[in-house]
Design an enzyme around this catalytic site. Sequence first.
Site, PDB file in Angstrom:
ATOM      1  N   LEU A   1      53.102  37.571  38.956  1.00 24.85           N
ATOM      2  CA  LEU A   1      52.194  37.034  37.940  1.00 24.85           C
ATOM      3  C   LEU A   1      52.349  37.742  36.596  1.00 24.85           C
ATOM      4  CD1 LEU A   1      49.807  35.064  37.411  1.00 24.85           C
ATOM      5  CD2 LEU A   1      48.272  36.963  37.990  1.00 24.85           C
TER       6      LEU A   1
ATOM      7  N   GLY B   1      56.319  35.323  49.186  1.00 23.28           N
ATOM      8  CA  GLY B   1      56.197  34.358  48.092  1.00 23.28           C
ATOM      9  C   GLY B   1      56.367  32.930  48.560  1.00 23.28           C
TER      10      GLY B   1
ATOM     11  N   CYS C   1      60.250  49.121  67.094  1.00 24.63           N
ATOM     12  CA  CYS C   1      60.662  50.510  66.984  1.00 24.63           C
ATOM     13  C   CYS C   1      62.112  50.518  66.508  1.00 24.63           C
ATOM     14  CB  CYS C   1      60.519  51.260  68.309  1.00 24.63           C
ATOM     15  SG  CYS C   1      61.700  50.767  69.584  1.00 24.63           S
TER      16      CYS C   1
ATOM     17  N   ARG D   1      44.548  39.531  49.615  1.00 25.04           N
ATOM     18  CA  ARG D   1      45.586  40.278  50.335  1.00 25.04           C
ATOM     19  C   ARG D   1      45.095  41.674  50.683  1.00 25.04           C
ATOM     20  NH1 ARG D   1      51.392  39.031  47.385  1.00 25.04           N
ATOM     21  NH2 ARG D   1      51.726  36.960  48.279  1.00 25.04           N
TER      22      ARG D   1
END
Length: 574
Positions: free
Chosen positions: A289, A56, A425, A213
């Site tokens: 949103l 964000g 990892c 995205r």
Amino acid sequence: MTDEQKTPAGPRPVKAPRGTDLNAKHWQAEAPLRMLMNNLDPEVAEHPDELVVYGGTGRAARSWDAFDAIVDSLKDLEPNETLLVQSGKPVGVFTTNEWAPRVLIANSNLVGDWANWPEFRRLEAEGLMMYGQMTAGSWIYIATQGILQGTFETFAAVGRKLAERDGRDADFGGTLAGTISLTGGAGGMGGAQPLAVTLNGGVCIIADVDRSRLERRQAKRYLDEIATDLDDAIARANKAKEEKRALSIGIEGNASEIFPELLKRHRAGDIHIDVVTDQTSAHDPLSYLPTEIAFEDWKQEAKADAEGFTKKSREAMARQVQAMVEFQDEGAEVFDYGNSIRDEARHAGYNRAFEFPGFVPAYIRPLFCEGLGPFRWVALSGDPEDIKVTDEALKELFPENEHLHRWLDAADEYVEFEGLPARICWLGYGERHKAGLLFNQLVKEGKVKAPIVIGRDHLDSGSVASPYRETESMLDGSDAIADWPLLNALTAASSGATWVSIHHGGGVGIGRSIHAGQVGVADGTDLAAAKLTALLTNDPGMGVIRHVDAGYSRAVEVAEERGVKIPMEPHVRD
């Protein structure tokens, strides 16, 4: 310097240097310089022009002027100096010593009574603070891969639980074979979910309001397909499930609308959803949103009326969380993936919001008791071959760790590098320092072309106090005690870390967490070997002692088995 030679003051493309030529005076300053720049590489950052890396509003620097000043300071930094960075702004350089960190970072930290979004936004608007997320403001973000194995481990645990419950063979085609998972949020962190599900053999439907995205994850092979609409997504998912074929499907749309609709379709028998979670940017209501606001009006509306936008956003989240709770009522495995969406729904008045658990107490805490957590490294040379060398060397170092071998092979096959080549990892106490020394030796012997940066996510076993995520439902009720991440940062700073950070907020939002990060540099020197030994022993050791103190019997066993000194007799609670 002429005006033509000056660095531009505003947004511009940033890419970390490659190769062995230094821009700073030594590798211990060159490493944070390259990693800061790598965080803002357009291949890595979500919104690089705004200095936003992920989550964000998680930034790498407070402003472009501050970014330039950080870069200049790092280039001029001596081997015995330390740069101080306050919420993305360089504020001082002190003479310390070679063992001290080269950079100390504090982001978004507010005194208790002032630790809320309105106060933070006021200070941010005044240019006094920035939100650092976790690895954005600590310069060790490695794009979506950074959370991939942790997400893989979580979904593997979910699959094992489902397999045990349903009497399935968890090894046939992966632990999630023949199941459908539903989630939301395909941003920098959430974008790891579809690949984590398919690596476990399952089918994933992932919703995001921002089609770009989804397209970005598809381009990097984290996402297989994008459906034209919900009917198309359902049809694709059902077919793949029937064939026990791994498949991930993106759907453009608002999760607060898609989740309830899929619940309705689930009840009607059109689709059977087995697993439900979410990784939207719900921790910040301005980054979620509301359904009443068009995507193209998002930023303008959030800026014009933050309070009104927050109310609408929370109401939308409540609808999504209600659907998640009711999926659980229907028998699905449902969990919060650490973005505070349950608490935001609670703020909106939904009183069942906390009826499903967070992922750490549900699946991950046994790993934390062993000091296990995300160990990540980056090839400063920029050459992918260096990562191949480290992969193979790690497999030789831990020949009996079949799970690690499977993961490294899968990462080599499926993960496309974004920015500087990197790998992650999960290693635990007694393992991480061995890996660090191995990498340092590879640099010393010239088997890799340049030093290796070694860091981790802040989502680690002993580095965070976050009652809605990492420290949710601790055995002794110590969920909100923030001494632990502060001790973790102090330990890292005194154990030879190259840079150390303390942040507030992270992936759960202002007022909800304190967390610490550390990064070391394997530059092939004896000094680096000594530092890495101390750092990569003591850092995961913090995870062990944190869970010993909380009364976890497995942590007590690990401490006894591996020689972790505990001054007082532990009180086992499980």
